[in-house]
Scaffold this active site. Structure first.
Site, PDB file in Angstrom:
ATOM      1  CG  ASP A 101      -1.940  -1.013   1.240  1.00  0.00           C
ATOM      2  OD1 ASP A 101      -2.047  -1.817   0.182  1.00  0.00           O
ATOM      3  OD2 ASP A 101      -2.382  -1.426   2.424  1.00  0.00           O
TER       4      ASP A 101
HETATM    5  N1  URA Z   1      -1.374  -5.943   3.952  1.00  0.00           N
HETATM    6  C1  URA Z   1      -1.609  -4.827   3.901  1.00  0.00           C
HETATM    7  O1  URA Z   1      -2.714  -4.390   4.393  1.00  0.00           O
HETATM    8  N2  URA Z   1      -0.992  -3.879   3.144  1.00  0.00           N
HETATM    9  C2  URA Z   1       0.120  -4.000   2.607  1.00  0.00           C
HETATM   10  O2  URA Z   1       0.633  -3.119   2.051  1.00  0.00           O
HETATM   11  C3  URA Z   1       0.582  -5.296   2.506  1.00  0.00           C
HETATM   12  C4  URA Z   1      -0.136  -6.317   3.131  1.00  0.00           C
END
Ligand code: URA
Length: 231
Positions: A101
Site C-alpha cells: 500500500d
Molecule cells: N497488507 C496490507 O494491508 N497492506 C500492505 O501493504 C501489505 C499487506
C-alpha cells in the site's frame, strides 16, 4: 509473447513506431517478414528489425526498500511510483512481485522475469511474507489463536490461511501470512476490531530486506536470493 511487445521491451521504440515498422515489412521472425501487428513468437525465435537481430536485454532482479508515499504501480496520476526511485534504463519493463500500500514500507521485489514474478506471487505457492506492525489498540492475547485458525475478511467467502502472529509489545507484532489479498494485514486486524497504524514488510519467502538499504534505495538480488524462488 507478442512480437510488438518483445521489440518494445528490448528497444526504445514506441508501440506506434513498431507497428509502423511491421507494416513497412521491416520486422522478421526467423527470417520471415511479419506484418500482422498482433503476431506472436516463441521464446527462441529470432526477431529482426531493419535487418538487425534484437537481443533480449538482461533480465534484472531487484530488492527495493519502499518508503511511505510511493505507489506500487507503473504509473499514477497522484503519487510518485516505486519506479521513480530507480535510476535504470527500460524500467517500465519491470514487474512488481507483490505490491504494498501507499503507506506501507519495506521489501519490494522487482523483475523483468514474468515467470519468476509468478513463482513469488501465485496464490498456489503460498509464499510466506513477514510484516512488522503497530496497531491503534492493544493486541489481545487471543488474536494469535484467531489468526492461526483463519479469520473471515469483509467481503470474502473463505477464511484466511493460517497466519503466525508474535507479539513484540502491547501494540506491536510480527505477522507471517501466506497470501497477498488486497490490504490483507489491515483487513485481518479490522476483522478482530483493531486497526493497523504502521506496516513494514521485512521478508518475502527467504529473502530478507537488506538492513544496509536505506528507504528509497535498491540493489540487485544475489544469485542465491534469485534461486530461492526457482524450486
Ligand atoms: N497488507 C496490507 O494491508 N497492506 C500492505 O501493504 C501489505 C499487506
Amino acid at each position: 509473447m507478442r512480437i510488438d511487445k518483445f521489440i518494445g521491451n528490448n528497444t526504445d521504440l514506441s508501440r506506434t513506431q513498431i507497428h509502423a515498422a511491421m507494416k513497412r515489412g521491416e520486422v522478421k521472425c526467423n527470417g520471415e517478414r511479419v506484418s500482422k501487428t498482433n503476431a506472436s513468437m516463441q521464446p527462441d525465435d529470432i526477431i529482426e528489425l531493419d535487418n538487425t537481430v534484437i537481443k533480449p536485454l538482461n533480465i534484472r532482479y531487484l530488492m527495493l526498500h519502499k518508503p511511505a508515499g510511493y505507489v506500487c504501480a507503473n504509473s499514477d496520476s497522484e503519487h510518485p511510483t516505486v519506479l521513480d526511485l530507480l535510476d535504470l534504463p527500460h524500467k517500465h519493463n519491470l514487474q512488481i512481485a507483490g505490491r504494498l500500500d501507499l503507506d506501507t514500507t519495506g521489501l519490494v521485489l522487482l523483475t523483468d522475469d514474468g515467470q519468476w514474478n509468478h513463482r513469488v506471487t501465485a496464490p498456489r505457492k503460498a509464499c510466506t511474507k513477514r510484516y512488522r506492525l503497530i496497531t491503534a489498540d492493544p493486541i489481545g492475547e487471543d488474536i494469535a489463536a484467531a489468526f492461526a485458525a483463519g479469520v473471515l475478511l469483509h467481503g470474502e467467502q473463505k477464511p484466511t490461511l493460517p497466519a503466525l502472529l508474535r507479539l513484540t509489545g502491547s501494540h506491536q507484532a510480527l505477522l507471517e501470512i501466506q497470501e497477498g489479498k488486497y490490504h490483507q494485514v489491515k483487513r485481518m486486524f479490522a476483522a478482530v476490531g483493531n486497526r493497523v497504524i504502521s506496516l513494514h514488510r521485512e521478508s518475502i519467502g527467504s529473502i530478507e530486506l537488506d538492513s544496509e538499504l536505506e528507504p528509497g534505495k535498491y540493489r540487485p538480488l544475489t544469485p542465491s536470493e534469485i534461486a530461492s524462488f526457482c524450486g
